[in-house]
Scaffold this motif. Sequence first.
Motif, PDB file in Angstrom:
ATOM      1  N   SER A 260      38.425 -49.529  18.180  1.00 54.42           N
ATOM      2  CA  SER A 260      39.007 -48.461  17.358  1.00 54.42           C
ATOM      3  C   SER A 260      37.948 -47.518  16.777  1.00 54.42           C
ATOM      4  O   SER A 260      38.270 -46.680  15.937  1.00 54.42           O
ATOM      5  CB  SER A 260      39.840 -49.064  16.223  1.00 54.42           C
ATOM      6  N   CYS A 263      36.289 -41.200  17.198  1.00 58.21           N
ATOM      7  CA  CYS A 263      36.169 -40.023  16.330  1.00 58.21           C
ATOM      8  C   CYS A 263      37.329 -39.078  16.649  1.00 58.21           C
ATOM      9  O   CYS A 263      37.372 -38.464  17.721  1.00 58.21           O
ATOM     10  CB  CYS A 263      34.840 -39.320  16.558  1.00 58.21           C
ATOM     11  N   GLU A 264      38.228 -38.953  15.701  1.00 56.76           N
ATOM     12  CA  GLU A 264      39.416 -38.131  15.940  1.00 56.76           C
ATOM     13  C   GLU A 264      39.057 -36.656  16.076  1.00 56.76           C
ATOM     14  O   GLU A 264      39.787 -35.886  16.712  1.00 56.76           O
ATOM     15  CB  GLU A 264      40.464 -38.335  14.838  1.00 56.76           C
ATOM     16  N   TYR A 265      37.931 -36.253  15.493  1.00 55.27           N
ATOM     17  CA  TYR A 265      37.509 -34.844  15.618  1.00 55.27           C
ATOM     18  C   TYR A 265      37.059 -34.551  17.050  1.00 55.27           C
ATOM     19  O   TYR A 265      37.390 -33.520  17.625  1.00 55.27           O
ATOM     20  CB  TYR A 265      36.376 -34.536  14.637  1.00 55.27           C
ATOM     21  N   LYS A 267      38.009 -36.071  19.682  1.00 52.58           N
ATOM     22  CA  LYS A 267      39.131 -36.168  20.625  1.00 52.58           C
ATOM     23  C   LYS A 267      40.124 -35.013  20.482  1.00 52.58           C
ATOM     24  O   LYS A 267      41.119 -34.947  21.214  1.00 52.58           O
ATOM     25  CB  LYS A 267      39.885 -37.496  20.434  1.00 52.58           C
ATOM     26  N   MET A 268      39.875 -34.098  19.535  1.00 53.24           N
ATOM     27  CA  MET A 268      40.765 -32.928  19.408  1.00 53.24           C
ATOM     28  C   MET A 268      40.632 -31.998  20.608  1.00 53.24           C
ATOM     29  O   MET A 268      41.519 -31.207  20.901  1.00 53.24           O
ATOM     30  CB  MET A 268      40.401 -32.133  18.147  1.00 53.24           C
TER      31      MET A 268
END
Length: 306
Positions: A260, A263-265, A267-268
């Motif tokens: 988990s 990094c959601e940034y 993957k944007m």
Amino acid sequence: MNKDLVGQILDLKRERNAIILAHSYQRDEVQDIADFVGDSLGLSREAAKTDAEVIVFAGVHFMAETAAILNPDKTVLIPDVEAGCSLADTIKAADVQSWKDDNPDGLVVAYVNTSAEVKALSDVCVTSANAVEVVSGLDQNRPIFFVPDMFLGAHVERKTGRKMHLWLGECHVHAGIGEREINSKLSEHADAEFLIHPECSCGSACLYLKPDAKIMSTEGMVRHSQTSDSKEFVVATEVGILHRLQRYSPNKNFFPVKESAVCEYMKMITLEKILDSLVKNQFKVEVSPDIADKARRSLESMIAVG
Ligand code: SF4
């Protein structure tokens, strides 16, 4: 992979004389269509030497800003303006100025994960690949302010023996990779070599607790895993790097410490947004010339070392 979408991106890229630079934490399919995939230092070097007129930066905002600073005459696009960085956001230019006011003879060392304004107030930029080397070469008699990652800063202190003032910033992804997760994964893969990024919260402690640990940048991991005799690796960093590690060493096995650690940034950025970016010429990343001129000096020092 959507071949039609990829075909459109590649056609437009040729038409516009564009280059796509992607960070190693990007989605697999984004890495696969990029002209160059690498860490912050490698991407900065590519940005500095490209002949392309347009740079599409598949990464987070400070990286695209770095490309814009190094290429004031080129168009730099980021496919999603919301792709930020929790670490870069921990420090503002006013925080750096305040330390400089208190330490007029001090030197500011800024990790590349900082805004252009922070870079403009810094003496030199570093990445995790060259931070130890850069700090080792600095004047021994001047205090150093290392910003913004405290774990990387602690690692540099231990490697160089140099005491620094550390800004207490952290990346939420790497700070969440701790000793408990590492011990658990290593017990499952007893013969694996252990690779850890210095931003991880127990990176510095690992120098003592796990003397065999290889504390290295993502690019260091890619190089090391290709030449190492080991067949298995436990990897502590953002999981996007696994795609590259596996690609360059298809006969070896890589296990993330924490699935988990995403990094959601990063993957944007998607293929659809990259296509949009090329079609609509969006979103342009621009840095004011006075800030860019100052920030460029500290970035050029970084690119020259390591
Ligand atoms: S992984 Fe951490 S340091 Fe890297 S871009 Fe994401 S939030 Fe920033």
